[in-house]
Design a protein around this motif. Sequence first.
Motif, PDB file in Angstrom:
ATOM      1  N   ALA A 177      53.839-125.028  18.456  1.00 57.01           N
ATOM      2  CA  ALA A 177      54.104-124.864  17.022  1.00 57.01           C
ATOM      3  C   ALA A 177      53.022-124.007  16.370  1.00 57.01           C
ATOM      4  O   ALA A 177      53.298-123.204  15.480  1.00 57.01           O
ATOM      5  CB  ALA A 177      54.182-126.234  16.350  1.00 57.01           C
ATOM      6  N   ARG A 178      51.797-124.147  16.835  1.00 60.03           N
ATOM      7  CA  ARG A 178      50.652-123.424  16.276  1.00 60.03           C
ATOM      8  C   ARG A 178      50.597-121.986  16.761  1.00 60.03           C
ATOM      9  O   ARG A 178      50.291-121.077  16.001  1.00 60.03           O
ATOM     10  CB  ARG A 178      49.366-124.178  16.690  1.00 60.03           C
ATOM     11  N   SER A 179      50.887-121.767  18.036  1.00 60.34           N
ATOM     12  CA  SER A 179      50.581-120.474  18.664  1.00 60.34           C
ATOM     13  C   SER A 179      51.768-119.769  19.302  1.00 60.34           C
ATOM     14  O   SER A 179      51.621-118.654  19.783  1.00 60.34           O
ATOM     15  CB  SER A 179      49.506-120.668  19.735  1.00 60.34           C
ATOM     16  N   GLY A 180      52.919-120.414  19.373  1.00 61.29           N
ATOM     17  CA  GLY A 180      54.091-119.774  19.961  1.00 61.29           C
ATOM     18  C   GLY A 180      54.133-119.874  21.480  1.00 61.29           C
ATOM     19  O   GLY A 180      53.279-120.501  22.105  1.00 61.29           O
ATOM     20  N   TRP A 181      55.142-119.240  22.043  1.00 63.78           N
ATOM     21  CA  TRP A 181      55.378-119.314  23.491  1.00 63.78           C
ATOM     22  C   TRP A 181      54.456-118.425  24.306  1.00 63.78           C
ATOM     23  O   TRP A 181      54.410-118.526  25.525  1.00 63.78           O
ATOM     24  CB  TRP A 181      56.838-118.965  23.793  1.00 63.78           C
ATOM     25  N   GLY A 182      53.710-117.536  23.671  1.00 63.45           N
ATOM     26  CA  GLY A 182      52.826-116.625  24.396  1.00 63.45           C
ATOM     27  C   GLY A 182      51.720-117.321  25.171  1.00 63.45           C
ATOM     28  O   GLY A 182      51.083-116.706  26.024  1.00 63.45           O
ATOM     29  N   GLN A 183      51.493-118.599  24.894  1.00 65.82           N
ATOM     30  CA  GLN A 183      50.505-119.375  25.652  1.00 65.82           C
ATOM     31  C   GLN A 183      50.921-119.509  27.120  1.00 65.82           C
ATOM     32  O   GLN A 183      50.084-119.767  27.970  1.00 65.82           O
ATOM     33  CB  GLN A 183      50.351-120.774  25.041  1.00 65.82           C
ATOM     34  N   TRP A 184      52.207-119.367  27.386  1.00 63.61           N
ATOM     35  CA  TRP A 184      52.762-119.493  28.736  1.00 63.61           C
ATOM     36  C   TRP A 184      53.609-118.252  29.007  1.00 63.61           C
ATOM     37  O   TRP A 184      54.838-118.336  29.083  1.00 63.61           O
ATOM     38  CB  TRP A 184      53.606-120.768  28.841  1.00 63.61           C
ATOM     39  N   PRO A 185      52.981-117.079  29.157  1.00 65.53           N
ATOM     40  CA  PRO A 185      53.758-115.828  29.168  1.00 65.53           C
ATOM     41  C   PRO A 185      54.806-115.741  30.268  1.00 65.53           C
ATOM     42  O   PRO A 185      55.965-115.417  29.988  1.00 65.53           O
ATOM     43  CB  PRO A 185      52.694-114.745  29.304  1.00 65.53           C
ATOM     44  N   ALA A 186      54.455-116.022  31.484  1.00 69.36           N
ATOM     45  CA  ALA A 186      55.414-115.863  32.583  1.00 69.36           C
ATOM     46  C   ALA A 186      56.491-116.939  32.525  1.00 69.36           C
ATOM     47  O   ALA A 186      57.688-116.644  32.601  1.00 69.36           O
ATOM     48  CB  ALA A 186      54.697-115.902  33.927  1.00 69.36           C
ATOM     49  N   CYS A 187      56.081-118.188  32.365  1.00 70.81           N
ATOM     50  CA  CYS A 187      57.057-119.278  32.393  1.00 70.81           C
ATOM     51  C   CYS A 187      57.944-119.291  31.154  1.00 70.81           C
ATOM     52  O   CYS A 187      59.121-119.626  31.258  1.00 70.81           O
ATOM     53  CB  CYS A 187      56.353-120.618  32.590  1.00 70.81           C
TER      54      CYS A 187
END
Length: 84
Positions: free
Chosen positions: A67-77
């Motif tokens: 919610a804070r940072s988006g999905w980019g925290q897990w780029p490949a998955c």
Amino acid sequence: VRQITGDVWEALRNCEAGGNYSRNSGNGYYGAYQFSASTWRSMNTGYEYAHLAPPEVQDDAVRRLQARSGWGQWPACSRKIGVR
């Protein structure tokens, strides 16, 4: 982007760590969602590392991080499971 449901979190766990909440693969990432130590500390969970925290704490932390940072925290998955 598909709706964020329990299935998405399960898919993310399975992609990141084979669904293993206690995973410490020695690469600097920990737990079911492969948190870095610094990101995990920023979540203020009271546990030193993600893999030491119970599943419900990791699940809460991953939802807050997304919610804070988006999905980019897990780029490949996140691409693999179709959320971005």
